[in-house]
Write an enzyme that holds these catalytic residues in place. Structure first.
Site, PDB file in Angstrom:
ATOM      1  N   LEU A 153       0.835  -1.219   0.000  1.00  0.00           N
ATOM      2  CA  LEU A 153       0.000   0.000   0.000  1.00  0.00           C
ATOM      3  C   LEU A 153       0.860   1.255   0.000  1.00  0.00           C
ATOM      4  O   LEU A 153       1.971   1.267   0.526  1.00  0.00           O
ATOM      5  CB  LEU A 153      -0.956   0.016   1.197  1.00  0.00           C
ATOM      6  CG  LEU A 153      -0.404   0.050   2.622  1.00  0.00           C
ATOM      7  CD1 LEU A 153      -0.021   1.453   3.069  1.00  0.00           C
ATOM      8  CD2 LEU A 153      -1.451  -0.500   3.577  1.00  0.00           C
ATOM      9  N   ASN A 193      10.042  -1.909  -4.067  1.00  0.00           N
ATOM     10  CA  ASN A 193      10.234  -0.524  -3.630  1.00  0.00           C
ATOM     11  C   ASN A 193      11.511   0.079  -4.216  1.00  0.00           C
ATOM     12  O   ASN A 193      11.536   1.232  -4.642  1.00  0.00           O
ATOM     13  CB  ASN A 193      10.296  -0.454  -2.103  1.00  0.00           C
ATOM     14  CG  ASN A 193       8.922  -0.229  -1.508  1.00  0.00           C
ATOM     15  OD1 ASN A 193       7.918  -0.264  -2.213  1.00  0.00           O
ATOM     16  ND2 ASN A 193       8.857   0.002  -0.211  1.00  0.00           N
ATOM     17  N   CYS A 220       9.192   4.866   3.234  1.00  0.00           N
ATOM     18  CA  CYS A 220       9.549   3.568   2.628  1.00  0.00           C
ATOM     19  C   CYS A 220      10.762   3.617   1.701  1.00  0.00           C
ATOM     20  O   CYS A 220      11.760   2.955   1.960  1.00  0.00           O
ATOM     21  CB  CYS A 220       8.339   3.022   1.875  1.00  0.00           C
ATOM     22  SG  CYS A 220       6.882   2.959   2.926  1.00  0.00           S
TER      23      CYS A 220
HETATM   24  C1  UGA Z   1       5.650   3.357  -1.441  1.00  0.00           C
HETATM   25  C2  UGA Z   1       5.224   2.396  -2.568  1.00  0.00           C
HETATM   26  O1  UGA Z   1       4.666   3.138  -3.644  1.00  0.00           O
HETATM   27  C3  UGA Z   1       4.214   1.368  -2.066  1.00  0.00           C
HETATM   28  O2  UGA Z   1       3.924   0.432  -3.083  1.00  0.00           O
HETATM   29  C4  UGA Z   1       4.810   0.638  -0.854  1.00  0.00           C
HETATM   30  O3  UGA Z   1       3.911  -0.328  -0.332  1.00  0.00           O
HETATM   31  C5  UGA Z   1       5.129   1.669   0.217  1.00  0.00           C
HETATM   32  O4  UGA Z   1       6.098   2.582  -0.322  1.00  0.00           O
HETATM   33  C6  UGA Z   1       5.658   0.945   1.419  1.00  0.00           C
HETATM   34  O5  UGA Z   1       6.673   0.266   1.316  1.00  0.00           O
HETATM   35  O6  UGA Z   1       4.992   0.957   2.467  1.00  0.00           O
HETATM   36  P1  UGA Z   1       4.654   5.633  -0.428  1.00  0.00           P
HETATM   37  O7  UGA Z   1       5.985   5.806   0.206  1.00  0.00           O
HETATM   38  O8  UGA Z   1       3.446   5.787   0.439  1.00  0.00           O
HETATM   39  O9  UGA Z   1       4.525   4.142  -1.081  1.00  0.00           O
HETATM   40  O10 UGA Z   1       4.481   6.683  -1.576  1.00  0.00           O
HETATM   41  P2  UGA Z   1       4.743   6.779  -3.165  1.00  0.00           P
HETATM   42  O11 UGA Z   1       3.506   7.200  -3.792  1.00  0.00           O
HETATM   43  O12 UGA Z   1       5.385   5.574  -3.677  1.00  0.00           O
HETATM   44  O13 UGA Z   1       5.755   8.016  -3.223  1.00  0.00           O
HETATM   45  C7  UGA Z   1       7.047   7.966  -2.630  1.00  0.00           C
HETATM   46  C8  UGA Z   1       7.849   9.181  -3.030  1.00  0.00           C
HETATM   47  O14 UGA Z   1       8.185   9.126  -4.420  1.00  0.00           O
HETATM   48  C9  UGA Z   1       7.109  10.513  -2.848  1.00  0.00           C
HETATM   49  O15 UGA Z   1       7.987  11.453  -2.273  1.00  0.00           O
HETATM   50  C10 UGA Z   1       6.727  10.934  -4.257  1.00  0.00           C
HETATM   51  O16 UGA Z   1       6.654  12.321  -4.417  1.00  0.00           O
HETATM   52  C11 UGA Z   1       7.896  10.361  -5.046  1.00  0.00           C
HETATM   53  N1  UGA Z   1       7.559  10.117  -6.459  1.00  0.00           N
HETATM   54  C12 UGA Z   1       6.642   9.184  -6.802  1.00  0.00           C
HETATM   55  C13 UGA Z   1       8.210  10.846  -7.440  1.00  0.00           C
HETATM   56  O17 UGA Z   1       9.070  11.710  -7.160  1.00  0.00           O
HETATM   57  N2  UGA Z   1       7.914  10.600  -8.770  1.00  0.00           N
HETATM   58  C14 UGA Z   1       6.990   9.680  -9.132  1.00  0.00           C
HETATM   59  O18 UGA Z   1       6.791   9.506 -10.364  1.00  0.00           O
HETATM   60  C15 UGA Z   1       6.340   8.953  -8.124  1.00  0.00           C
END
Ligand code: UGA
Length: 439
Positions: free
Chosen positions: A151, A206, A258
């Site tokens: 998630l 991840n 994460c």
């Molecule tokens: C992440 C994973 O997406 C989940 O699948 C996983 O279960 C979770 O970690 C975990 O291990 O618990 P999360 O950290 O909640 O989820 O958020 P994301 O939406 O993945 O974003 C993480 C970071 O990446 C954010 O700072 C976001 O701004 C950045 N990001 C995301 C980007 O800079 N570019 C993108 O294209 C996508």
């Protein structure tokens, strides 16, 4: 089937609530009495869209308690969803997981399956099994399974109710069957593998997503140098289904609880086994530099931020959460303060948490308009909908000098072209419609 969940953070609470939604009676255990009281009164202790509503509508199937013995004693399945924070050396701190393992050993009075949902280093399931077996008080049959959680914050409820896949790591077929039964009403492919592979699937997933972000950020940095446009580049790449269009948004780097922790933990684990994961090392390095990208850009316009009014839009690591962990704002604000900037900040959900770190150093504003009023420069750290929907023309109406450094590429360059602002984003052409030039 009676289910217990250890930990009521993002993983534990969302798992518990979603299993209750699927009809199970679930006891959720936490060591924090205040949190337990909040949940018993129908309040979710974490900010997560849709969670509280789902929790309230399943209250008759949910039991929140600090009494682990009562919860674990006669449970058929116990999920462990406690935190595995980063230690100073980058490895994962497993103390919470191990202490739950001891509590389970002390409590269980019937055969049960212990399921580790927390993100844990490869080999942890085995250790947990041996801790429980060594400390068991009653003669029961026990198995330990890995069932990593995928998630994301902000979409946690949807991700759990409608998962992309369910990964189950077991050493005996019978344990796999029990977990298949738990998930029988979830519509998702189920992969059954051994425990080490399941643990690895979580880290590899991840770390691959983090790698994708660092890769696109490097390409964005090069786009700026050579005059290409990262949005078009990412779009063009994403049409190829082997690449995919998701997680190709360039910006000021990934944060959250994460990716930063899991990249470092896997790198640490590989090193421990005398292997260097070069791609993950590069992912981490690129991200650390990327977080400073806007501050570096600001030096093109002002030698220092001393005495300037700086507007910050967005403090959390991403929209849809109040979570600040590893957010780029946390790295940038101390630099700005040291420079002597006067900071005004706005965020849709993260202000209360930010106040705990910077109670007096920043003026917190209720609206984007108030934040921008009389500012010399604006930094955008989080792509909240409110920011994306903000009329670009208003920057010039409100700010003293409308210089906007956008770390999340919130605006279309066509709309920016028509505005009397200086707009410097990531991997795209800088639009300078101000009447003066810098340096
Ligand atoms: C992440 C994973 O997406 C989940 O699948 C996983 O279960 C979770 O970690 C975990 O291990 O618990 P999360 O950290 O909640 O989820 O958020 P994301 O939406 O993945 O974003 C993480 C970071 O990446 C954010 O700072 C976001 O701004 C950045 N990001 C995301 C980007 O800079 N570019 C993108 O294209 C996508």
């Amino acid at each position: 089937m009676k289910i217990a969940v250890a930990g009521t953070g993002y993983v534990g609470l969302v798992t518990g609530v979603c299993l209750a939604e699927h009809g199970y009676n679930v006891s959720c255990v936490d060591i924090d009495n205040e949190k337990v009281e909040l949940m018993n009164s129908g309040i979710a202790p974490i900010y997560e869209p849709g969670l509280e509503e789902l929790m309230v509508s399943n209250m008759e199937k949910l039991f929140f308690t600090t009494n682990y013995y009562d919860a674990y004693r006669d449970a058929d399945v116990i999920f462990i969803g406690v935190g595995t924070p980063e230690k100073l050396d980058g490895s994962a701190d497993l103390n919470y997981v191990y202490s739950v393992a001891l509590q389970i050993a002390e409590s269980i009075e019937k055969d049960c399956v212990v399921v580790i949902k927390s993100t844990v280093p490869i080999g942890t399931n085995e250790k947990v099994e041996s801790i429980i077996r060594k400390n068991l008080k009653k003669n029961v049959n026990l198995s330990v399974a890995s069932n990593p959680e995928f998630l994301a914050q902000g979409t946690a409820v949807q991700d759990t109710l409608y998962p992309s896949r369910i990964v189950i790591g077991v050493e005996e077929e019978s344990t796999g069957m029990i977990l298949k039964e738990v998930y029988q009403n979830f519509e998702a492919p189920i992969l059954i593998t051994n425990r080490r592979s399941a643990e690895m699937i979580k880290y590899a997933s991840n770390d691959f997503l983090a790698l994708k972000i660092s890769f696109i950020n490097e390409i964005a940095n090069l786009c700026e140098i050579i005059g290409a446009d990262i949005e078009d580049v990412a779009l063009g790449m994403g049409y190829d289904s082997r690449i995919g269009s998701k997680f190709l948004n360039s910006g000021i780097g990934y944060g959250g609880s994460c990716f930063p922790k899991d990249t470092k933990a896997l790198h640490w684990l590989a090193n421990f086994h005398d292997y260097e994961l070069k791609t993950i090392k590069a992912t981490i390095d690129v991200n650390e530099n990327q977080k400073l990208k806007l501050i570096k850009k600001s030096r093109k316009y002002f030698d220092s931020l001393n005495g300037l009014t700086v507007a910050i839009l967005g403090l959390t690591f991403k929209p849809g959460t109040d979570d600040l962990r590893e957010a780029p704002s946390l790295v940038n604000v101390p630099i700005m303060l040291e420079d002597g900037a006067k900071i005004k900040a706005w965020d849709s959900a993260g202000v209360n948490n930010f106040k705990k770190v910077f109670p007096d150093e920043i003026t917190y504003c209720k609206t984007i308009e108030d934040t921008l009023t009389d500012a010399d420069i604006c930094f955008i750290f989080t792509e909240w909908e409110e920011v994306k929907n903000f009329n670009v023309l208003n920057f010039s109406k409100l700010m003293k000098t409308p210089i906007i450094l956008d770390g999340r590429n919130c605006y279309n360059l066509v709309s920016v072209q028509k505005s009397p602002i200086l707009y410097d984003s990531i991997g795209r052409e800088t639009i300078n419609n101000l009447e003066f030039s810098f340096i």
